[in-house]
Design a protein around this motif. Structure first.
Motif, PDB file in Angstrom:
ATOM      1  N   GLY A  87     -13.346 -15.466  -5.762  1.00 21.02           N
ATOM      2  CA  GLY A  87     -12.230 -15.744  -4.489  1.00 21.02           C
ATOM      3  C   GLY A  87     -11.742 -13.859  -5.165  1.00 21.02           C
ATOM      4  N   SER A  88     -10.771 -14.157  -3.245  1.00 20.29           N
ATOM      5  CA  SER A  88      -9.909 -13.138  -3.835  1.00 20.29           C
ATOM      6  C   SER A  88      -8.557 -13.894  -3.598  1.00 20.29           C
ATOM      7  N   ALA A  89      -7.536 -13.551  -4.206  1.00 21.32           N
ATOM      8  CA  ALA A  89      -6.652 -14.425  -4.241  1.00 21.32           C
ATOM      9  C   ALA A  89      -5.352 -14.222  -3.181  1.00 21.32           C
ATOM     10  N   ARG A  90      -5.066 -12.693  -2.827  1.00 17.45           N
ATOM     11  CA  ARG A  90      -4.399 -12.308  -1.637  1.00 17.45           C
ATOM     12  C   ARG A  90      -4.737 -12.462  -0.279  1.00 17.45           C
ATOM     13  N   TYR A  91      -6.395 -12.330   0.030  1.00 19.38           N
ATOM     14  CA  TYR A  91      -6.857 -12.949   1.584  1.00 19.38           C
ATOM     15  C   TYR A  91      -7.010 -13.982   1.334  1.00 19.38           C
ATOM     16  N   ARG A  92      -7.046 -14.985   0.273  1.00 19.45           N
ATOM     17  CA  ARG A  92      -7.048 -16.452   0.812  1.00 19.45           C
ATOM     18  C   ARG A  92      -5.932 -16.985   0.844  1.00 19.45           C
ATOM     19  N   LYS A  93      -5.243 -16.535   0.700  1.00 15.65           N
ATOM     20  CA  LYS A  93      -3.416 -16.747   0.529  1.00 15.65           C
ATOM     21  C   LYS A  93      -3.139 -16.638   2.213  1.00 15.65           C
ATOM     22  N   HIS A 186       1.200   0.932   2.661  1.00  7.46           N
ATOM     23  CA  HIS A 186       2.471  -0.313   1.856  1.00  7.46           C
ATOM     24  C   HIS A 186       2.415  -0.911   3.351  1.00  7.46           C
ATOM     25  N   PRO A 187       2.253  -1.129   4.037  1.00  4.54           N
ATOM     26  CA  PRO A 187       0.938  -2.832   3.718  1.00  4.54           C
ATOM     27  C   PRO A 187       0.214  -2.480   4.130  1.00  4.54           C
ATOM     28  N   THR A 188      -0.711  -3.077   3.217  1.00  4.51           N
ATOM     29  CA  THR A 188      -2.520  -3.521   4.114  1.00  4.51           C
ATOM     30  C   THR A 188      -2.838  -4.210   3.099  1.00  4.51           C
ATOM     31  N   ALA A 406       3.849 -11.617   3.175  1.00  4.04           N
ATOM     32  CA  ALA A 406       3.729 -11.762   1.885  1.00  4.04           C
ATOM     33  C   ALA A 406       2.103 -10.779   1.202  1.00  4.04           C
ATOM     34  N   PRO A 407       0.914 -10.676   1.241  1.00  2.00           N
ATOM     35  CA  PRO A 407      -0.561 -10.622   0.695  1.00  2.00           C
ATOM     36  C   PRO A 407      -0.545  -9.641   0.880  1.00  2.00           C
ATOM     37  N   PHE A 408      -0.367  -9.104   2.190  1.00  2.00           N
ATOM     38  CA  PHE A 408      -0.241  -7.118   2.652  1.00  2.00           C
ATOM     39  C   PHE A 408       0.203  -6.348   1.985  1.00  2.00           C
ATOM     40  N   THR A 409       1.944  -6.384   1.445  1.00  3.79           N
ATOM     41  CA  THR A 409       2.502  -6.121   0.931  1.00  3.79           C
ATOM     42  C   THR A 409       2.450  -5.361  -0.759  1.00  3.79           C
ATOM     43  N   VAL A 410       2.865  -3.987  -0.736  1.00  5.28           N
ATOM     44  CA  VAL A 410       2.309  -3.777  -2.182  1.00  5.28           C
ATOM     45  C   VAL A 410       3.580  -3.236  -2.905  1.00  5.28           C
ATOM     46  N   LEU A 411       5.154  -2.464  -1.840  1.00  8.56           N
ATOM     47  CA  LEU A 411       5.810  -2.398  -2.868  1.00  8.56           C
ATOM     48  C   LEU A 411       7.280  -3.145  -3.167  1.00  8.56           C
ATOM     49  N   ALA A 412       7.929  -3.646  -3.684  1.00 11.06           N
ATOM     50  CA  ALA A 412       8.725  -4.818  -4.238  1.00 11.06           C
ATOM     51  C   ALA A 412       9.721  -5.580  -3.009  1.00 11.06           C
TER      52      ALA A 412
END
Length: 449
Positions: A87-93, A186-188, A406-412
């Motif tokens: 599965g896909s953690a970011r996508y599921r979230k 970022h984001p994506t 949050a799941p779309f973000t790459v930078l902190a």
């Protein structure tokens, strides 16, 4: 829990004395089954002594593996081979939603009422065996000719795949090795990040403005070698930003000098109002361009077109022949009918205008309430919020489902956002904007002015 006592005795001695070499060796041993889920890795200093490498090199290799999810560290329990969780953690979230929403605007999918009628296209098909040979060309010739006429640059080679994510997954397998750096916006889109992280890529984020990826940060990111740069050239998901020609040329110049490959994901396709654009106009031999037909013609068609240099596309097609072989030519002929028949063409044109009307109506109403939303295209809007959780809970209490940012973000340390699929909203845009504006301030204050 079993413990790995040595490195070389279990066959994962690195081929090169670098962090990536260590990560590649462990990854290979995991794939071959030599290292199994739950196995405990020896201490870093023990591995370093045995392999005659510095502890810093081993630690950096462990970091690469941890980033991809191949290993996990748990304090005194040490470092272990991670369990495999499909599965896909970011996508599921991002897609985690509940059935109680009366208006679910979290999906990112097109409005079913705006998809074209299939009846006209289906009338031209009399048999599922058209064509019927296993060795026929993977792309229907008439569809290929039509794509070439409507492509944003004169591409060398084409193929048809099962949607944009299928294309990106195949490109990742073909071009991204474990530990390779891949630059993204970022984001994506979360599923894109999941795919890259599953491939073991070192994902590097570059921020956007209203013209696309920023040239300065891109040049800085590419000062270190990167395998690929992944961009969404128009109707960016989630922000709705579209590349300008001037910005695209600047990005192409930077990528040309770096020698990286650019992977373009045109997910909006025919329902985007902005002009199709590709860095392939400047760097065709470094460009892979993907156009999805899911939002314009239907997610269940599962089709996207991909172009690129002949050597790269042919390699992907050859590898695919070992498994699936090709994307259904029956479905390709249905798509061809939808792209040439007068009625479905008109229906897609109407959908394109209607999505833009819906988007602009909500954005205008939000601006009147002090909430500025960027972007100029697509079915989603990217709304700044003071507190993501508070905004989501407030809207959920009103029966509206949205996607956390949050799941779309790459930078902190990124500001809070929610993604709202306004393309699914046919009317009552002012009322919706009022609820979103109130939710954006829940837990604090966010405004564009």
């Amino acid at each position: 829990m079993s413990e790995v006592t040595t490195a070389t005795t279990l066959g994962w001695s690195p081929e090169e004395p670098t962090a990536r070499g260590v990560a590649n060796a462990v990854s290979r041993a995991i794939r071959e089954g030599t290292l199994k889920p739950g196995m405990k890795l020896p201490p870093i200093r023990s591995v370093a002594a045995e392999l005659r490498l510095s502890p810093t090199t081993i630690s950096a290799g462990w970091s690469l593996l941890a980033r991809s999810g191949a290993i996990q560290t748990d304090g005194r329990r040490g470092t272990t081979i991670a369990e495999i969780h499909p599965g896909s953690a970011r996508y599921r979230k991002a897609m985690d939603r509940h059935s109680f929403f009366t208006q679910d605007l979290s999906t990112g999918v097109p409005d079913p009422s705006l998809l074209p009628d299939l009846s006209t296209a289906l009338q031209t098909l009399t048999t599922a065996a058209t064509p019927g040979g296993y060795l026929d060309e993977p792309v229907v010739p008439e569809l290929l000719a039509l794509l070439r006429q409507d492509w944003p640059y004169p591409a060398e080679q084409f193929t048809i795949v099962d949607g944009a994510m299928d294309a990106i997954e195949m490109v990742s397998r073909a071009m991204v090795r474990f530990g390779d750096r891949v630059v993204v916006e970022h984001p994506t889109f979360p599923l894109l990040l999941d795919q890259l992280e599953a491939a073991g890529a070192d994902v590097v984020g570059v921020p956007l403005d209203d013209q696309g990826m920023l040239p300065g940060p891109l040049a800085e990111a590419l000062s270190v070698s990167a395998a690929a740069v992944l961009v969404q050239p128009r109707a960016h998901n989630p922000t709705g930003v579209s590349l300008t020609t001037t910005r695209a040329q600047k990005l192409a110049d930077i990528i040309r000098a770096a020698g990286s490959t650019v992977i373009e994901d045109d997910s909006a396709g025919s329902v985007a109002v902005t002009e199709a654009i590709s860095l392939g106009s400047w760097i065709p031999q470094q460009t892979l361009h993907i156009r999805s037909f899911s939002k314009s013609h239907g997610p269940d068609l599962r089709l996207a077109a991909m172009s690129g240099p002949e050597t790269v596309i042919d390699a992907i097609v050859s590898r695919r022949q070992l498994g699936q072989g090709w994307s259904s030519r029956f479905l390709q002929r249905i798509l061809l009918g939808l792209l040439i028949e007068e009625e479905p063409v008109a229906q897609v044109a109407h959908a394109r205008e209607e999505y833009q009307r819906r988007r602009q109506s909500v954005i205008t109403a939000l601006a009147e309430r002090g909430v500025e939303v960027g972007g100029n295209d697509g079915i989603n809007i990217w709304v700044p919020v003071a507190d993501e959780s508070a905004a989501i809970v407030r809207l959920a209490s009103q029966g509206i489902g949205v996607t956390p940012g949050a799941p779309f973000t790459v930078l902190a340390d990124s500001p809070g956002h929610i993604r709202v699929t306004v393309g699914a909203v046919a009317h009552s845009h002012t009322e919706l904007a009022e609820m979103i504006a109130q939710a954006s301030r829940a837990g604090g204050w966010v405004g564009g002015r």
